[in-house]
Design an enzyme around this catalytic site. Structure first.
Site, mmCIF file in Angstrom:
data_model
loop_
_atom_site.group_PDB
_atom_site.id
_atom_site.type_symbol
_atom_site.label_atom_id
_atom_site.label_comp_id
_atom_site.label_asym_id
_atom_site.label_seq_id
_atom_site.Cartn_x
_atom_site.Cartn_y
_atom_site.Cartn_z
ATOM 1 N N ARG A 36 5.409 6.818 7.826
ATOM 2 C CA ARG A 36 5.662 6.026 9.256
ATOM 3 C C ARG A 36 5.571 7.082 10.461
ATOM 4 O O ARG A 36 5.083 6.539 11.301
ATOM 5 C CB ARG A 36 7.333 5.869 9.159
ATOM 6 C CG ARG A 36 7.508 4.516 8.187
ATOM 7 C CD ARG A 36 9.058 4.113 8.515
ATOM 8 N NE ARG A 36 9.121 2.805 7.946
ATOM 9 C CZ ARG A 36 10.221 2.471 7.421
ATOM 10 N NH1 ARG A 36 11.324 3.088 7.390
ATOM 11 N NH2 ARG A 36 10.404 1.189 6.866
ATOM 12 N N LYS A 199 15.551 -13.152 -4.775
ATOM 13 C CA LYS A 199 16.210 -14.386 -4.463
ATOM 14 C C LYS A 199 15.518 -15.452 -3.691
ATOM 15 O O LYS A 199 14.560 -15.232 -2.813
ATOM 16 C CB LYS A 199 17.384 -13.903 -3.633
ATOM 17 C CG LYS A 199 18.573 -13.020 -4.191
ATOM 18 C CD LYS A 199 19.568 -13.161 -3.225
ATOM 19 C CE LYS A 199 20.682 -12.343 -3.686
ATOM 20 N NZ LYS A 199 21.612 -12.052 -2.552
ATOM 21 N N GLY A 355 7.990 -3.563 2.396
ATOM 22 C CA GLY A 355 9.079 -3.511 1.631
ATOM 23 C C GLY A 355 8.754 -3.402 0.311
ATOM 24 O O GLY A 355 7.777 -2.554 -0.135
ATOM 25 N N GLY A 378 10.872 -6.584 7.230
ATOM 26 C CA GLY A 378 11.649 -7.666 7.751
ATOM 27 C C GLY A 378 10.741 -8.141 8.920
ATOM 28 O O GLY A 378 10.854 -9.558 9.078
HETATM 29 P P1 AMP Z 1 12.832 -8.810 -2.582
HETATM 30 O O1 AMP Z 1 13.581 -7.366 -1.854
HETATM 31 O O2 AMP Z 1 13.707 -10.207 -2.590
HETATM 32 O O3 AMP Z 1 11.347 -8.710 -2.652
HETATM 33 O O4 AMP Z 1 13.194 -8.501 -4.354
HETATM 34 C C1 AMP Z 1 12.732 -7.296 -4.906
HETATM 35 C C2 AMP Z 1 13.426 -6.855 -6.078
HETATM 36 O O5 AMP Z 1 13.514 -7.996 -6.861
HETATM 37 C C3 AMP Z 1 12.941 -5.665 -6.924
HETATM 38 O O6 AMP Z 1 13.891 -4.525 -6.646
HETATM 39 C C4 AMP Z 1 12.787 -6.321 -8.353
HETATM 40 O O7 AMP Z 1 13.345 -5.368 -9.256
HETATM 41 C C5 AMP Z 1 13.647 -7.470 -8.425
HETATM 42 N N1 AMP Z 1 13.250 -8.497 -9.215
HETATM 43 C C6 AMP Z 1 12.008 -9.112 -9.243
HETATM 44 N N2 AMP Z 1 12.009 -9.694 -10.369
HETATM 45 C C7 AMP Z 1 13.183 -9.945 -10.906
HETATM 46 C C8 AMP Z 1 13.913 -10.560 -11.955
HETATM 47 N N3 AMP Z 1 12.963 -11.391 -12.824
HETATM 48 N N4 AMP Z 1 15.110 -10.333 -12.329
HETATM 49 C C9 AMP Z 1 15.700 -9.415 -11.759
HETATM 50 N N5 AMP Z 1 15.143 -8.925 -10.519
HETATM 51 C C10 AMP Z 1 13.950 -9.118 -10.194
#
Ligand code: AMP
Length: 397
Positions: A36, A199, A355, A378
């Site tokens: 950064r 999610k 991210g 974000g």
């Molecule tokens: P996000 O911050 O919503 O982009 O989520 C990223 C996180 O989702 C990472 O730390 C991944 O390890 C987790 N992730 C991705 N696929 C899966 C999965 N199938 N089951 C559980 N966690 C997951």
């Protein structure tokens, strides 16, 4: 609106809002990733080379009430000094007498780093009087903190009104906005968005907005299982948000209506528990046995996603395809990164959201094989959700 390329910085004190929210080693307090800081160097060097001086303004961590040593920007002063290649003065408070005196005595080519703006709760409240005090330290304002552009904070937003003409975005912010706008407003088609991560609820808004602009949406990662369950699939113990089942069906219906193709992973690498050394297997993503969970996309899914990506001219990627942090479940994310790199070599424009997607591309050493890796997680997400970024609007108003 002024532009950093043409603005005359000679003899001016430029108040530069940067995002120096870098990770520190807990024991030594040394900077462990200076990305950064390096990202802000083109702006800093340009101002100094044009005969101006630079006052660096940043947030650092999330201090609760007032100053806390572990959130002091003094810990990063020597790293900034090394990277800028000049002495960097430090003011132990971002407003008040010391900051005033040190900013007044700045001469052409010198640099002053101010203490963490978040030591004042007025910062996150977007307090106008606090913004005015910060503004009084400089002759012009440059916002180069894309990672903080989605926050209407005093030092990113309110401050700009005290520089009606002498305000501009820095080079990092400029290139971030150029690449995001290229995808959002001028995408060459076919345009494919890859959305992954844990999610559905975190990604609903972006998926809904992408339905208006993308030709294909690839959905991977944990969120894909809620889509499968909504359609009657058996997903075992995979991640699922039951309260979002209806949302998934609505997204599928809207996509059909708008002629957008949604691609879900046909198969998954499954595990008997959430662990790096779990027993694994591969099966259809809608037939995951009880006691098992999908932790990565499978090889058939990789092959179908690759075909879509290689036929695309614009690619946006936000969120990993699986638990890429564990070697046993990194293949899907790595293979998609390889396909994005291949598409880029064939002439597609690829933008990697900040991210986890940026971390994944970096982990696999592919950052320089895609068109642009955003520094703002974000902020980029909100931009693609169709929201106005207050930090950008404050400069453009
Ligand atoms: P996000 O911050 O919503 O982009 O989520 C990223 C996180 O989702 C990472 O730390 C991944 O390890 C987790 N992730 C991705 N696929 C899966 C999965 N199938 N089951 C559980 N966690 C997951």
């Amino acid at each position: 609106m002024n532009s950093i390329d043409t603005y005359n910085f000679q003899g001016k004190r430029a108040l530069v809002r940067v995002d120096f929210n870098v990770p520190l080693d807990k024991q030594t307090m040394a900077v462990t990733d200076d990305k950064r800081i390096r990202a802000a160097l083109p702006t800093i060097q340009h101002i100094l080379n044009q005969g101006g001086s630079v006052i660096l303004l940043s947030h650092f961590g999330r201090p609760k009430e007032g100053p806390e040593d572990k959130f002091s920007l003094n810990h990063i002063r020597s790293t900034v000094e090394k990277l800028v290649g000049r002495t960097v003065e430090f003011a132990g408070d971002c407003i008040g007498a010391e900051a005033q005196e040190k900013s007044k005595s700045l001469t052409s080519g010198s640099v002053l780093l101010l203490e963490n703006v978040r030591f004042y709760s007025e910062e996150t409240k977007g307090d106008l009087a606090f913004a005015e005090k910060l503004a009084s330290l400089g002759d012009c304002y440059v916002n180069d903190a894309f990672g903080a552009a989605h926050r209407a904070h005093a030092s990113t937003t309110q401050i700009a009104q005290f520089f009606p003409t002498d305000k501009m975005v820095g080079f990092l912010m400029k290139s971030e906005l150029e690449s995001a706008r290229k995808v959002l407003n001028n995408a060459e088609r076919p345009f494919t968005a890859i959305v992954g991560g844990a999610k559905v609820s975190d990604k609903v808004l972006i998926v809904e907005n992408l339905l208006n602009i993308a030709d294909h949406i690839i959905i991977g990662g944990g969120m894909s299982y809620t889509f499968y369950k909504a359609q009657g699939g058996q997903i075992g113990q995979s991640l699922c948000e039951d309260e979002r089942l209806e949302t998934c069906l609505e997204i599928m219906a809207k996509a059909k209506e708008k002629g957008v193709q949604i691609h879900l992973p046909i198969d998954s690498t499954i595990a008997d528990r959430f662990a790096a050394d779990a027993a694994t297997d591969v099966c259809s993503s809608k037939e995951i046995p009880d006691g098992w969970m999908g932790l990565d996309i499978g090889t058939q899914a990789v092959a179908t996603f690759r075909d879509v990506l290689l036929a695309s001219k614009t690619i946006l990627w936000n969120g990993p395809m699986g638990v890429f942090e564990m070697e046993a479940f990194e293949n899907g994310t790595k293979s998609v990164a390889l396909a994005v790199a291949e598409a880029t070599r064939n002439g597609a424009f690829s933008l990697i959201g900040g991210g986890d997607s940026a971390a994944a591309v970096q982990k696999f050493g592919m950052s320089d094989q895609v068109s642009y890796v955003s520094t703002g997680g974000g902020a980029l997400l909100e931009y693609f959700e169709g929201k106005v970024l207050p930090g950008v609007q404050a400069i453009e108003d």
